[in-house]
Design a protein around this motif. Structure first.
Motif, short mmCIF file in Angstrom:
data_model
loop_
_atom_site.label_atom_id
_atom_site.label_comp_id
_atom_site.label_asym_id
_atom_site.label_seq_id
_atom_site.Cartn_x
_atom_site.Cartn_y
_atom_site.Cartn_z
N MET A 1 0.83 -1.19 0.00
CA MET A 1 0.00 0.00 0.00
C MET A 1 0.87 1.25 0.00
O MET A 1 0.69 2.13 -0.84
CB MET A 1 -0.90 -0.06 1.23
CG MET A 1 -1.66 1.17 1.52
SD MET A 1 -2.99 1.39 0.37
CE MET A 1 -3.81 2.73 1.14
N LYS A 2 1.80 1.32 0.92
CA LYS A 2 2.68 2.49 0.99
C LYS A 2 3.56 2.59 -0.25
O LYS A 2 3.81 3.69 -0.75
CB LYS A 2 3.54 2.45 2.25
CG LYS A 2 2.78 2.76 3.52
CD LYS A 2 3.72 2.83 4.71
CE LYS A 2 2.96 3.19 5.97
NZ LYS A 2 3.85 3.33 7.12
N GLN A 4 2.83 1.48 -3.23
CA GLN A 4 1.98 1.90 -4.33
C GLN A 4 1.73 3.41 -4.27
O GLN A 4 1.80 4.10 -5.28
CB GLN A 4 0.65 1.15 -4.28
CG GLN A 4 -0.29 1.47 -5.41
CD GLN A 4 -1.63 0.79 -5.25
OE1 GLN A 4 -1.96 0.29 -4.19
NE2 GLN A 4 -2.40 0.77 -6.31
N LYS A 5 1.45 3.91 -3.07
CA LYS A 5 1.20 5.33 -2.88
C LYS A 5 2.44 6.15 -3.22
O LYS A 5 2.36 7.17 -3.90
CB LYS A 5 0.78 5.59 -1.43
CG LYS A 5 0.49 7.03 -1.10
CD LYS A 5 0.10 7.17 0.35
CE LYS A 5 0.03 8.60 0.80
NZ LYS A 5 -0.26 8.74 2.22
N LYS A 6 3.59 5.68 -2.77
CA LYS A 6 4.84 6.39 -3.01
C LYS A 6 5.17 6.41 -4.51
O LYS A 6 5.58 7.45 -5.04
CB LYS A 6 5.97 5.73 -2.23
CG LYS A 6 7.24 6.52 -2.19
CD LYS A 6 8.25 5.90 -1.24
CE LYS A 6 9.47 6.76 -1.12
NZ LYS A 6 10.43 6.23 -0.15
N ALA A 9 2.77 8.82 -6.27
CA ALA A 9 3.14 10.21 -5.96
C ALA A 9 4.38 10.63 -6.74
O ALA A 9 4.44 11.76 -7.25
CB ALA A 9 3.37 10.37 -4.46
N LYS A 39 1.61 13.70 -3.20
CA LYS A 39 1.36 12.71 -2.16
C LYS A 39 -0.11 12.71 -1.75
O LYS A 39 -0.73 11.66 -1.60
CB LYS A 39 2.23 12.98 -0.93
CG LYS A 39 3.68 12.60 -1.11
CD LYS A 39 4.48 12.92 0.13
CE LYS A 39 5.95 12.67 -0.06
NZ LYS A 39 6.74 13.01 1.14
N ALA A 42 -2.19 11.23 -4.60
CA ALA A 42 -2.01 9.78 -4.66
C ALA A 42 -2.84 9.10 -3.58
O ALA A 42 -3.49 8.07 -3.84
CB ALA A 42 -0.54 9.42 -4.51
N ALA A 43 -2.85 9.65 -2.38
CA ALA A 43 -3.63 9.07 -1.30
C ALA A 43 -5.12 9.09 -1.63
O ALA A 43 -5.83 8.09 -1.41
CB ALA A 43 -3.38 9.84 0.00
N LYS A 44 -5.59 10.19 -2.19
CA LYS A 44 -7.01 10.28 -2.55
C LYS A 44 -7.35 9.32 -3.67
O LYS A 44 -8.42 8.68 -3.65
CB LYS A 44 -7.36 11.71 -2.97
CG LYS A 44 -7.40 12.67 -1.80
CD LYS A 44 -7.76 14.07 -2.24
CE LYS A 44 -7.75 15.02 -1.06
NZ LYS A 44 -8.10 16.40 -1.45
N ILE A 46 -5.90 6.46 -4.40
CA ILE A 46 -5.90 5.10 -3.87
C ILE A 46 -7.16 4.84 -3.08
O ILE A 46 -7.78 3.77 -3.18
CB ILE A 46 -4.62 4.84 -3.04
CG1 ILE A 46 -3.41 4.78 -3.97
CG2 ILE A 46 -4.75 3.57 -2.23
CD1 ILE A 46 -2.09 4.73 -3.26
N LYS A 47 -7.57 5.82 -2.31
CA LYS A 47 -8.79 5.70 -1.51
C LYS A 47 -10.02 5.49 -2.41
O LYS A 47 -10.86 4.63 -2.15
CB LYS A 47 -8.97 6.95 -0.65
CG LYS A 47 -10.10 6.88 0.34
CD LYS A 47 -10.14 8.13 1.20
CE LYS A 47 -11.25 8.10 2.20
NZ LYS A 47 -11.29 9.31 3.04
#
Length: 72
Positions: A1-2, A4-6, A9, A39, A42-44, A46-47
């Motif tokens: 998860m992290k 993928q987010k990184k 971003a 960042k 990317a978080a949004k 993924i959510k």
């Protein structure tokens, strides 16, 4: 998860920075703001994709349950 987010971003910030580089050189402050915004985006993203996947799974389960009831 992290990871993928990184990665997402990084891709976003790289794309934005490359487009801005065509205009001219950017300061460190601008680059930092781009990275922070990437960042958050990317978080949004993924959510939202997780929510969509959950909805699809729920719809499949509901569809299977309806077909099982219809068969009986």
């Amino acid at each position: 998860m992290k990871a993928q987010k990184k990665a997402l971003a990084t891709d976003i910030s790289t794309s934005v920075e490359s487009k801005l580089a065509e205009i001219g050189e950017q300061s460190k402050k601008v680059k930092k703001m781009i990275q922070q915004s990437a960042k958050k985006l990317a978080a949004k993203l993924i959510k939202v994709t997780k929510k969509e996947e959950k909805k699809k799974l729920k719809a499949k389960k509901t569809k299977k349950a309806k077909t099982a009831v219809a068969i009986q």
